[in-house]
Scaffold this motif. Structure first.
Motif, PDB file in Angstrom:
ATOM      1  N   LEU A 343       0.843  -1.236   0.084  1.00 50.60           N
ATOM      2  CA  LEU A 343       0.031  -0.027   0.114  1.00 50.60           C
ATOM      3  C   LEU A 343       0.862   1.343  -0.056  1.00 50.60           C
ATOM      4  CD1 LEU A 343      -2.687  -1.144   2.729  1.00 50.60           C
ATOM      5  CD2 LEU A 343      -3.053  -0.704   0.106  1.00 50.60           C
ATOM      6  N   ILE A 344       1.922   1.397   0.493  1.00 46.97           N
ATOM      7  CA  ILE A 344       2.774   2.385   0.746  1.00 46.97           C
ATOM      8  C   ILE A 344       3.050   3.520  -0.453  1.00 46.97           C
ATOM      9  CG2 ILE A 344       5.173   1.723   0.617  1.00 46.97           C
ATOM     10  CD1 ILE A 344       3.915   3.512   3.692  1.00 46.97           C
ATOM     11  N   VAL A 348      -0.486   5.830   0.765  1.00 45.99           N
ATOM     12  CA  VAL A 348       0.069   6.229   1.810  1.00 45.99           C
ATOM     13  C   VAL A 348      -0.894   6.924   2.925  1.00 45.99           C
ATOM     14  CG1 VAL A 348       0.854   8.461   1.097  1.00 45.99           C
ATOM     15  CG2 VAL A 348       2.256   7.216   2.895  1.00 45.99           C
ATOM     16  N   GLY A 349      -1.826   7.623   2.347  1.00 43.33           N
ATOM     17  CA  GLY A 349      -2.822   8.215   3.291  1.00 43.33           C
ATOM     18  C   GLY A 349      -3.661   7.111   3.858  1.00 43.33           C
ATOM     19  N   ARG A 350      -3.939   6.161   3.400  1.00 41.19           N
ATOM     20  CA  ARG A 350      -4.514   5.030   4.056  1.00 41.19           C
ATOM     21  C   ARG A 350      -3.921   4.402   5.152  1.00 41.19           C
ATOM     22  NH1 ARG A 350      -6.816   0.180   0.358  1.00 41.19           N
ATOM     23  NH2 ARG A 350      -6.643  -1.430   1.956  1.00 41.19           N
ATOM     24  N   VAL A 351      -2.614   4.136   4.839  1.00 42.06           N
ATOM     25  CA  VAL A 351      -1.600   3.570   5.776  1.00 42.06           C
ATOM     26  C   VAL A 351      -1.554   4.446   6.944  1.00 42.06           C
ATOM     27  CG1 VAL A 351       0.633   2.918   6.329  1.00 42.06           C
ATOM     28  CG2 VAL A 351      -0.163   2.330   3.874  1.00 42.06           C
ATOM     29  N   MET A 352      -1.390   5.785   6.828  1.00 43.46           N
ATOM     30  CA  MET A 352      -1.265   6.841   8.047  1.00 43.46           C
ATOM     31  C   MET A 352      -2.557   6.835   8.549  1.00 43.46           C
ATOM     32  SD  MET A 352       1.242   8.494   8.858  1.00 43.46           S
ATOM     33  CE  MET A 352       1.520   9.612  10.167  1.00 43.46           C
ATOM     34  N   VAL A 396      13.570  -0.113   5.319  1.00 47.06           N
ATOM     35  CA  VAL A 396      12.782   1.053   5.175  1.00 47.06           C
ATOM     36  C   VAL A 396      11.994   1.269   3.950  1.00 47.06           C
ATOM     37  CG1 VAL A 396      12.907   3.844   5.414  1.00 47.06           C
ATOM     38  CG2 VAL A 396      14.424   2.038   6.424  1.00 47.06           C
ATOM     39  N   VAL A 397      10.887   1.467   3.863  1.00 44.05           N
ATOM     40  CA  VAL A 397       9.925   1.337   2.494  1.00 44.05           C
ATOM     41  C   VAL A 397       9.459   2.682   2.182  1.00 44.05           C
ATOM     42  CG1 VAL A 397       9.297  -0.942   2.323  1.00 44.05           C
ATOM     43  CG2 VAL A 397       7.993   0.557   3.764  1.00 44.05           C
ATOM     44  N   ARG A 398       9.632   3.744   2.998  1.00 48.40           N
ATOM     45  CA  ARG A 398       9.014   5.059   2.647  1.00 48.40           C
ATOM     46  C   ARG A 398       9.788   5.987   3.737  1.00 48.40           C
ATOM     47  NH1 ARG A 398       5.058   7.400  -0.685  1.00 48.40           N
ATOM     48  NH2 ARG A 398       4.562   9.399  -0.077  1.00 48.40           N
ATOM     49  N   VAL A 399       9.971   7.292   3.471  1.00 49.05           N
ATOM     50  CA  VAL A 399      10.312   8.326   4.324  1.00 49.05           C
ATOM     51  C   VAL A 399       9.466   9.658   4.030  1.00 49.05           C
ATOM     52  CG1 VAL A 399      11.869   9.540   5.606  1.00 49.05           C
ATOM     53  CG2 VAL A 399      12.574   7.576   4.611  1.00 49.05           C
ATOM     54  N   ASP A 400       8.884  10.217   5.192  1.00 48.36           N
ATOM     55  CA  ASP A 400       7.804  11.282   4.846  1.00 48.36           C
ATOM     56  C   ASP A 400       8.175  12.296   5.768  1.00 48.36           C
ATOM     57  OD1 ASP A 400       6.228  10.545   2.582  1.00 48.36           O
ATOM     58  OD2 ASP A 400       4.608   9.445   3.968  1.00 48.36           O
TER      59      ASP A 400
END
Length: 605
Positions: A343-344, A348-352, A396-400
């Motif tokens: 999903l990321i 990403v919004g759904r994950v958050m 690590v799959v994403r950094v925001d």
């Protein structure tokens, strides 16, 4: 044709007649049905209706239970019977507290931070980065009462409340927490210090999915499953430290004015900046808080560009450095199609949203820590296990990057309420006597309870009659620190004082109940405030005689005591200040109207 139509008409009429006769027949049949059968039918209908409503109610009840957070394990600390309950803070009331956001200033900066590596902004689930730690680094999480900088400010009377931002954020997020936690509060001469009780407490150890509908099972076993609450907490905490160092592996470094106050010789401190900030919470509360910054972004090029294109009278007053707080969310269960990897990149919004729901308290703490440290952004990494069955290797799959105040709005964190909670808790504490207290978020309860820490020592004065010298003697033990002691110890939960004294005689000296005679009336009781530990203490002593030494096989616990000696009773005694001298003096006062022989005779098993 006419004939045909007549035939049809006749035939149709005949059919109708047949049908009508059938109906009248059935009517006759129904009227013949007994009334009792009707009643039975009605009853049956009523029963079915009742069952339906019961099922509906049960279903509703189940969904209500489903919404309730489940039993979240026991208390983080054993609440002793000697502790006095002082103040209760109910979440429903705390969540309504609001005050104006306090004025603040940075008064001391120490340590160093490194620049955030912007290449991490391009990390995706198809192009992940392995979470590795480059070399051994030292992290410091010193408690407030051992922090040299906070102690210096306390001595100079610069403020009256001292604590770390990690601990303050836990108090601020109190109403969101589900699991039990506790912090120690010491009040002396109007100054309050908030401390963590030991190293492995909730102040430092993060939680995982604490506010989720299905939180991880609590387990404090040493061989606990890696998906138990405690093990996941450890995994998350270590992953966070590794992540903050991984994303700041750049050459660019900003060193603060003062060196790291906790680093010892030979240490290799991690890049963390300590900012001591002063907050004027209310006219009577000034707090100095040790906050932490994890990295920075250099915006000087952006500012130069802005200046180049700015108009004549436009003043660009921006700091070239943007301070960051760096944290990581970690995932441990991999449901296909619902995990970070799937999903990321696209949702990403759904994950958050899911993370905010499942980790409401943790995110609230992170955001308030960033705000307290006056950071501009909170950089959040999404970390997942390489293999679901191994909790040591991660990617690590994403950094925001999130602007701090924007994220606060997203997770519905009102700093006016966070400060309101802290102000309410502290202002009520200011009315208490000096002493040591413990603030506990009770297990499975929506409230905090403040207890006064007090300890009770129960023991026995053991006498014997030395027939050869015709004197009375009392027993003294020497502990490993070469201090004298009577046979004494702490009382167990729901144990009577006299039973405690008897149990200790048996365990420490191998003296059975049948070997000694207890005096019925003698009881020394003293309650006092210990200046060294700042705790309330109570000493209770009983008196017993050994009638026949030949049958009593005295055998001292050698792990605790180095020797035993008998001393002649010859008051006044000045052996060791405190319990020993005080209780012997009390006995001497009792003996003004009677003798030891008399007391001996008045004793029984």
């Amino acid at each position: 044709n006419n004939q045909q139509s007549n035939y049809h008409h006749h035939h149709h009429h005949h059919k109708k007649r047949q049908f009508n006769s059938r109906r009248s027949h059935s009517k006759k049949k129904k009227s013949a049905v007994s009334k009792t059968h009707d009643k039975e039918l009605q009853k049956q209908m009523h029963r079915m209706k009742k069952m339906k409503t019961q099922k509906l109610r049960a279903r509703r009840r189940n969904t209500m239970q489903w919404r309730k957070p489940q039993n979240q394990g026991g208390s983080s600390v054993e609440i002793k019977t000697t502790w006095e309950s002082k103040i209760q803070y109910v979440f429903a009331q705390l969540s309504k507290k609001e005050i104006a956001i306090p004025a603040s200033e940075t008064i001391y900066e120490a340590g160093f931070i490194k620049e955030f590596d912007k290449s991490f902004n391009t990390v995706t689930s198809s192009n992940p980065v392995t979470l590795v730690s480059k070399g051994k680094r030292n992290f410091y999480s010193t408690t407030a009462s051992e922090d040299p900088i906070l102690l210096k400010y306390a001595e100079e009377k610069q403020a009256n409340v001292f604590l770390s931002a990690k601990l303050l954020s836990l108090i601020m997020a109190a109403t969101r927490t589900v699991l039990s936690w506790d912090v120690v509060v010491t009040k002396k001469d109007g100054v309050i210090f908030f401390d963590k009780r030991d190293k492995m407490t909730r102040v430092d150890i993060m939680t995982v999915d604490e506010t989720s509908v299905k939180p991880p099972k609590g387990s404090s076993d040493k061989k606990a499953h890696m998906d138990s609450a405690f093990e996941l907490g450890k995994e998350a905490t270590i992953a966070n430290l590794k992540f903050s160092q991984l994303v700041t592996q750049t050459k660019q470094k900003q060193t603060f004015k003062e060196p790291n106050p906790f680093a010892k010789e030979g240490d290799n401190p991690a890049g963390v900046g300590f900012r001591y900030r002063k907050f004027q919470v209310s006219p009577t509360i000034t707090a100095i808080v040790r906050c932490e910054v994890d990295g920075f972004i250099d915006n000087s090029e952006k500012i130069e560009r802005k200046k180049r294109f700015a108009g004549e009278d436009e003043v660009i007053d921006e700091s070239p450095y943007e301070y960051l707080s760096i944290r990581a969310l970690n995932e441990y269960h991999h449901k296909r199609g619902q995990d970070y990897r799937s999903l990321i990149d696209t949702h990403v919004g759904r994950v958050m949203i899911t993370e905010v729901k499942n980790n409401s308290a943790k995110l609230s703490r992170w955001v308030s820590q960033a705000i307290l440290a006056d950071c501009d952004s909170l950089n959040i990494g999404f970390i997942t296990r390489k293999n679901p069955k191994n909790n040591k290797k991660h990617v690590v799959v994403r950094v925001d990057s999130h602007p701090v105040y924007q994220l606060a709005q997203q997770i519905a964190l009102k700093m006016s309420n966070a400060w309101g909670i802290f102000e309410d808790i502290v202002s009520q504490m200011q009315n208490l006597d000096d002493g040591k207290y413990i603030l506990v978020k009770l297990a499975n309860k929506q409230r905090l309870q403040l207890y006064r820490i007090s300890t009770k020592m129960v023991g026995t004065l053991v006498f014997r009659h030395n027939a050869d010298a015709n004197i009375f003697e009392f027993m003294l033990l020497t502990n490993k620190d070469d201090q004298y002691e009577f046979v004494s110890g702490t009382q167990d939960k729901s144990e009577l004082e006299l039973n405690t004294a008897k149990r200790l005689l048996k365990s420490e000296c191998n003296l059975d109940e049948k070997d000694v005679l207890y005096h019925k009336e003698f009881k020394y009781h003293n309650r006092y405030h210990d200046e060294n530990t700042n705790e309330e203490k109570t000493d209770v002593m009983f008196l017993c005689f050994i009638p026949d030494e030949s049958s009593a096989n005295i055998n001292v616990d050698s792990d605790k005591y180095s020797s035993l000696e008998w001393m002649e009773w010859n008051p006044p005694h000045s052996i060791q200040p405190g319990l020993i001298d005080n209780s012997l003096e009390y006995l001497a006062e009792q003996l003004q109207s009677t003798t030891l022989e008399q007391m001996f005779k008045n004793s029984s098993h």
